[in-house]
Write a protein that holds these residues in place. Structure first.
Motif, short mmCIF file in Angstrom:
data_model
loop_
_atom_site.label_atom_id
_atom_site.label_comp_id
_atom_site.label_asym_id
_atom_site.label_seq_id
_atom_site.Cartn_x
_atom_site.Cartn_y
_atom_site.Cartn_z
N CYS A 223 0.81 -1.22 0.00
CA CYS A 223 0.00 0.00 0.00
C CYS A 223 0.84 1.27 0.00
O CYS A 223 0.50 2.25 0.65
N LEU A 224 1.94 1.24 -0.72
CA LEU A 224 2.76 2.43 -0.84
C LEU A 224 1.97 3.53 -1.55
O LEU A 224 1.32 3.29 -2.57
N LYS A 225 2.00 4.73 -0.99
CA LYS A 225 1.34 5.93 -1.53
C LYS A 225 -0.19 5.85 -1.43
O LYS A 225 -0.88 6.59 -2.11
N GLN A 226 -0.70 4.96 -0.60
CA GLN A 226 -2.15 4.90 -0.40
C GLN A 226 -2.52 5.72 0.84
O GLN A 226 -1.71 5.92 1.75
N ARG A 227 -3.76 6.18 0.91
CA ARG A 227 -4.20 7.05 2.00
C ARG A 227 -4.54 6.27 3.27
O ARG A 227 -4.77 6.87 4.32
N GLY A 228 -4.59 4.97 3.16
CA GLY A 228 -4.88 4.15 4.33
C GLY A 228 -4.44 2.73 4.12
O GLY A 228 -4.37 2.24 2.98
N CYS A 229 -4.09 2.05 5.21
CA CYS A 229 -3.59 0.69 5.08
C CYS A 229 -3.63 -0.01 6.44
O CYS A 229 -3.51 0.64 7.48
N ARG A 230 -3.83 -1.33 6.41
CA ARG A 230 -3.73 -2.15 7.62
C ARG A 230 -2.82 -3.32 7.30
O ARG A 230 -2.99 -3.99 6.29
N VAL A 231 -1.84 -3.56 8.14
CA VAL A 231 -0.95 -4.71 8.00
C VAL A 231 -1.15 -5.58 9.23
O VAL A 231 -0.98 -5.12 10.36
N LEU A 232 -1.51 -6.83 8.99
CA LEU A 232 -1.85 -7.75 10.07
C LEU A 232 -0.90 -8.93 10.07
O LEU A 232 -0.62 -9.52 9.03
N SER A 233 -0.39 -9.29 11.23
CA SER A 233 0.41 -10.49 11.39
C SER A 233 0.04 -11.12 12.73
O SER A 233 -0.65 -10.49 13.55
N PRO A 234 0.48 -12.34 13.02
CA PRO A 234 0.09 -12.98 14.28
C PRO A 234 0.53 -12.22 15.52
O PRO A 234 -0.20 -12.19 16.52
N SER A 235 1.71 -11.58 15.50
CA SER A 235 2.25 -10.97 16.71
C SER A 235 2.06 -9.46 16.80
O SER A 235 2.28 -8.88 17.85
N CYS A 236 1.69 -8.80 15.71
CA CYS A 236 1.52 -7.35 15.75
C CYS A 236 0.64 -6.89 14.61
O CYS A 236 0.36 -7.65 13.67
N ASN A 237 0.23 -5.63 14.67
CA ASN A 237 -0.55 -5.05 13.59
C ASN A 237 -0.37 -3.54 13.61
O ASN A 237 -0.03 -2.96 14.64
N LEU A 238 -0.58 -2.92 12.47
CA LEU A 238 -0.55 -1.47 12.38
C LEU A 238 -1.61 -1.00 11.41
O LEU A 238 -2.07 -1.75 10.54
N ARG A 239 -1.99 0.26 11.56
CA ARG A 239 -2.98 0.86 10.66
C ARG A 239 -2.74 2.35 10.57
O ARG A 239 -2.37 2.98 11.56
N PHE A 240 -2.92 2.92 9.38
CA PHE A 240 -2.91 4.38 9.25
C PHE A 240 -4.03 4.80 8.30
O PHE A 240 -4.40 4.06 7.38
N GLU A 241 -4.58 5.98 8.52
CA GLU A 241 -5.65 6.54 7.71
C GLU A 241 -5.55 8.06 7.76
O GLU A 241 -4.95 8.63 8.67
N THR A 242 -6.17 8.72 6.80
CA THR A 242 -6.25 10.17 6.84
C THR A 242 -7.55 10.63 7.50
O THR A 242 -7.84 11.82 7.52
N ASP A 243 -8.33 9.68 8.00
CA ASP A 243 -9.52 9.98 8.80
C ASP A 243 -9.34 9.32 10.17
O ASP A 243 -8.75 8.24 10.27
N PRO A 244 -9.86 9.93 11.23
CA PRO A 244 -9.72 9.32 12.56
C PRO A 244 -10.47 7.99 12.62
O PRO A 244 -11.58 7.88 12.11
N PHE A 245 -9.86 6.99 13.23
CA PHE A 245 -10.50 5.67 13.31
C PHE A 245 -10.36 5.03 14.69
O PHE A 245 -10.91 3.96 14.94
N PHE A 246 -9.63 5.67 15.60
CA PHE A 246 -9.48 5.10 16.94
C PHE A 246 -9.97 6.11 17.98
O PHE A 246 -10.07 7.31 17.71
N GLU A 247 -10.29 5.57 19.14
CA GLU A 247 -10.75 6.42 20.24
C GLU A 247 -9.58 7.25 20.76
O GLU A 247 -8.47 6.74 20.93
N ALA A 248 -9.84 8.51 21.05
CA ALA A 248 -8.76 9.40 21.51
C ALA A 248 -8.17 8.92 22.82
O ALA A 248 -6.97 8.97 23.05
#
Length: 651
Positions: A223-248
């Motif tokens: 997801c290079l140059k994309q506005r949002g992405c989620r990478v999931l693996s058994p031991s960790c995960n990350l996510r980024f977006e240009t809109d808020p998606f998590f509780e403050a």
């Protein structure tokens, strides 16, 4: 309505020390249940074994937790090891709800696998017969992307800075929580949000390494140059977006610091010891008042709960007894046309109180039991899980509608029971069980010669056409697979579970857009080949059943796909036609897939017809896609469209 986005899924699988990677692009609606990975090489457990009982014990413990524990749960019972990790910003009820849904779906998608992983919007579930604790697992790695790209030249720089800061913060967390979320400004009007999390049993170095691989390999390849992405693996995960998606503010409080200054600790202890006499006197008075208050509260609540329970019991009995003259025990031969119902005690007697000996199987909506009524009639009783959010009246109305669906290729719903918080559906009994029992068993497969398999294919198509176009409900099955095709005494196919989506989901277009289960085309190829799509791979190239079939067809070698037990009885023209139709049914563009009416026309046609040349399958389930050979010329054209379970338009 759910927003439709395009997602690319990146899988990493290890075979004989080699890593195979493939990209899968599909358009689906937002689904809180993302993907799963079944470890088919680890082995399976048998029904009613110690492994299954221990696994169910763990599932029950995980989903009945009353303390947040920072969203991380690690359990071991017997041979079974399990881990569950909830996003640290979600509340406890959201966490347990996510785990219940994920457990249900993993059970459905990875039946009897000793090791599996399920990824959902708010949680991850893992279980295995090997130790999982303090063990870094990066593969399999999955990626889901936002279809929108960014033109901001500083986007990658700011993203790298944000993820680096969050990674270090999460990795430095204690043994209870390794989580961080934050944001940075992209411009005056745009902000970038990101979240990272590791299982807290990892060391700081392992957590850092896992998130670093997700941020480099995962994002770079997916997801290079994309506005949002989620990478999931058994031991960790990350996510980024240009809109808020998590509780403050996270639901879980910050974990305690790993160490405390000894001098300050002693001073605090001394201060506390001086306060003990005062506290004892104060607490004694408070405790006395609390005892009186709590006793009164529980007396009131007990009386109130009894009244509420009695009220609910009366409501249930009213609904059931409204049309409960038909007891299915031979005493009354008249069938209620409005609401066929059966009393709970009759079903208990028929199934020997839902004993394990009478259990036919376990589906995503609950277990199924064989029953024998007093008049000798055999039935199948599905004991629905408690995940349905419908009220009793809505549930009753839904059953009334589904009971009116009558087709020779649909399993007939005979009645239902609503008593004592039970929701039971009673179906006609299919003595030959499900299609997969014969299809994937080397000894039983010979009983399904080509003519029987061809008749089964045509029967399934007719049943789907009825659901899509001819029934009053316009049902999209959404879980079409060989285990949901039952066989009667004469090996005629009957589709089951066709009403479950209506009972367990909201009836809106967004939900019917979900891609759940297997395409009709894949099911068709499984019947022809006798091979499972889930778990199939060609040893030379690691291909899926879809890509392997397309490669053979494109070289004019389609007959090599068929189950070897079919060789003496097969009709080559019919086999090749079925393979061709199957490949057309999984075209990437839904507009290029045949409608069910077109499929039935093609299957029934004895004359030579011209078919469109199918393109290479755009995706597969769980295996690497090999580069195909050059396809043969498309000297045939047939204007047809699809049988998808993902579109509300019922193609």
């Amino acid at each position: 309505m759910a927003k439709k986005i395009s997602r690319t899924v990146l899988f990493h699988f290890l075979f004989s020390g080699l890593t195979f990677t493939f990209l899968v692009t599909l358009a689906i609606s937002f689904d809180p249940y993302f993907l799963h990975s079944c470890a088919n090489n680890i082995g399976n457990y048998t029904a009613n074994s110690d492994y299954e009982r221990n696994l169910n014990t763990i599932f029950k413990q995980i989903t009945s937790i009353t303390k947040s524990n920072y969203g991380f749960y690690s359990k071991k019972v017997g041979e079974v090891n399990a881990m569950a990790l909830c996003r640290a910003d979600v509340k406890l009820d959201v966490c347990t709800g996510c785990l219940k849904e994920t457990i249900s779906r993993v059970k459905l998608d990875c039946p009897n696998n000793k090791e599996a992983i399920g990824w959902s919007e708010n949680c991850t579930l893992r279980y295995s017969n090997t130790n999982l604790s303090e063990k870094l697992e990066i593969n399999p790695q999955l990626c889901l992307l936002n279809i929108q790209s960014t033109a901001n030249e500083y986007f990658q720089l700011i993203l790298g800075q944000l993820l680096s800061d969050l990674r270090n913060k999460a990795a430095a967390g204690g043994a209870l929580l390794k989580y961080a979320a934050g944001n940075l400004s992209l411009s005056a009007s745009e902000t970038l949000y990101a979240l990272v999390q590791c299982t807290p049993d990892l060391s700081e170095g392992d957590c850092n390494h896992c998130l670093d691989k997700a941020a480099t390999d995962g994002i770079r390849q997916c997801c290079l140059k994309q506005r949002g992405c989620r990478v999931l693996s058994p031991s960790c995960n990350l996510r980024f977006e240009t809109d808020p998606f998590f509780e403050a503010g996270a639901e879980f409080p910050p974990p305690p610091l790993p160490s405390v200054d000894r001098q300050k600790e002693e001073e605090e202890k001394q201060n506390k010891s001086n306060q003990i006499p005062v506290l004892v006197a104060s607490l004694s008075a408070i405790f006395g008042l609390a005892v009186v208050f709590i006793s009164g509260f529980f007396i009131w609540r007990r009386r109130n709960s009894r009244d509420e329970e009695n009220s609910q019991e009366v409501q249930l009995l009213d609904l059931v007894n409204e049309h409960s003259r038909e007891t299915f025990n031979g005493e009354n031969g008249e069938r209620s046309q409005e609401f066929p119902s059966i009393q709970l005690d009759v079903l208990h007697a028929a199934t020997n109180h839902f004993s394990d000996e009478n259990k036919l199987g376990q589906g995503g909506f609950g277990p199924v039991y064989k029953g024998t009524l007093a008049d000798g009639k055999e039935i199948a009783v599905k004991r629905l899980s408690e995940t349905s959010s419908q009220g009793l009246v809505e549930f009753k109305n839904e059953i009334m509608l589904i009971a009116k669906l009558q087709h020779r290729n649909l399993v007939r719903l005979l009645g239902c029971c609503l008593e004592k918080n039970e929701k039971l559906l009673v179906y006609e009994f299919m003595p030959n069980k499900s299609l997969d029992v014969f299809l994937f068993d080397s000894k039983l497969a010979a009983q399904l010669d080509w003519q029987k398999r061809f008749n089964i294919i045509k029967g399934i198509a007719r049943g789907i056409l009825y659901l899509h176009e001819d029934s009053r409900l316009k049902i999209i099955h959404r879980d079409l697979k060989v285990s949901n095709v039952l066989l009667d005494n004469e090996m005629n196919p009957k589709i089951s579970d066709f009403g479950m989506a209506r009972i367990f989901e909201d009836k809106n277009e967004a939900n019917t857009n979900r891609v759940v289960g297997t395409y009709f085309g894949v099911l068709l190829l499984e019947i022809v080949s006798g091979k499972k799509n889930n778990g199939f791979h060609h040893l030379e190239h690691g291909e899926s059943l879809l890509t392997f079939a397309w490669k053979l067809w494109s070289k004019g070698e389609g007959m090599e796909l068929i189950d070897q037990v079919l060789v003496p009885s097969c009709v080559a023209s019919e086999v090749l036609k079925c393979i061709h139709i199957g490949l057309l049914c999984v075209e990437e563009d839904p507009a290029d897939r045949p409608t069910m009416s077109s499929v039935i026309f093609m299957l029934a046609s004895n004359s030579t017809i011209t078919l469109l040349c199918p393109s290479e399958p755009a995706f597969s389930v769980g295996r690497a896609i090999a580069k195909p050979t050059e396809p043969i010329s498309d000297d045939g054209v047939f204007s047809v469209n699809e049988v998808t379970i993902s579109n509300f338009s019922a193609r």
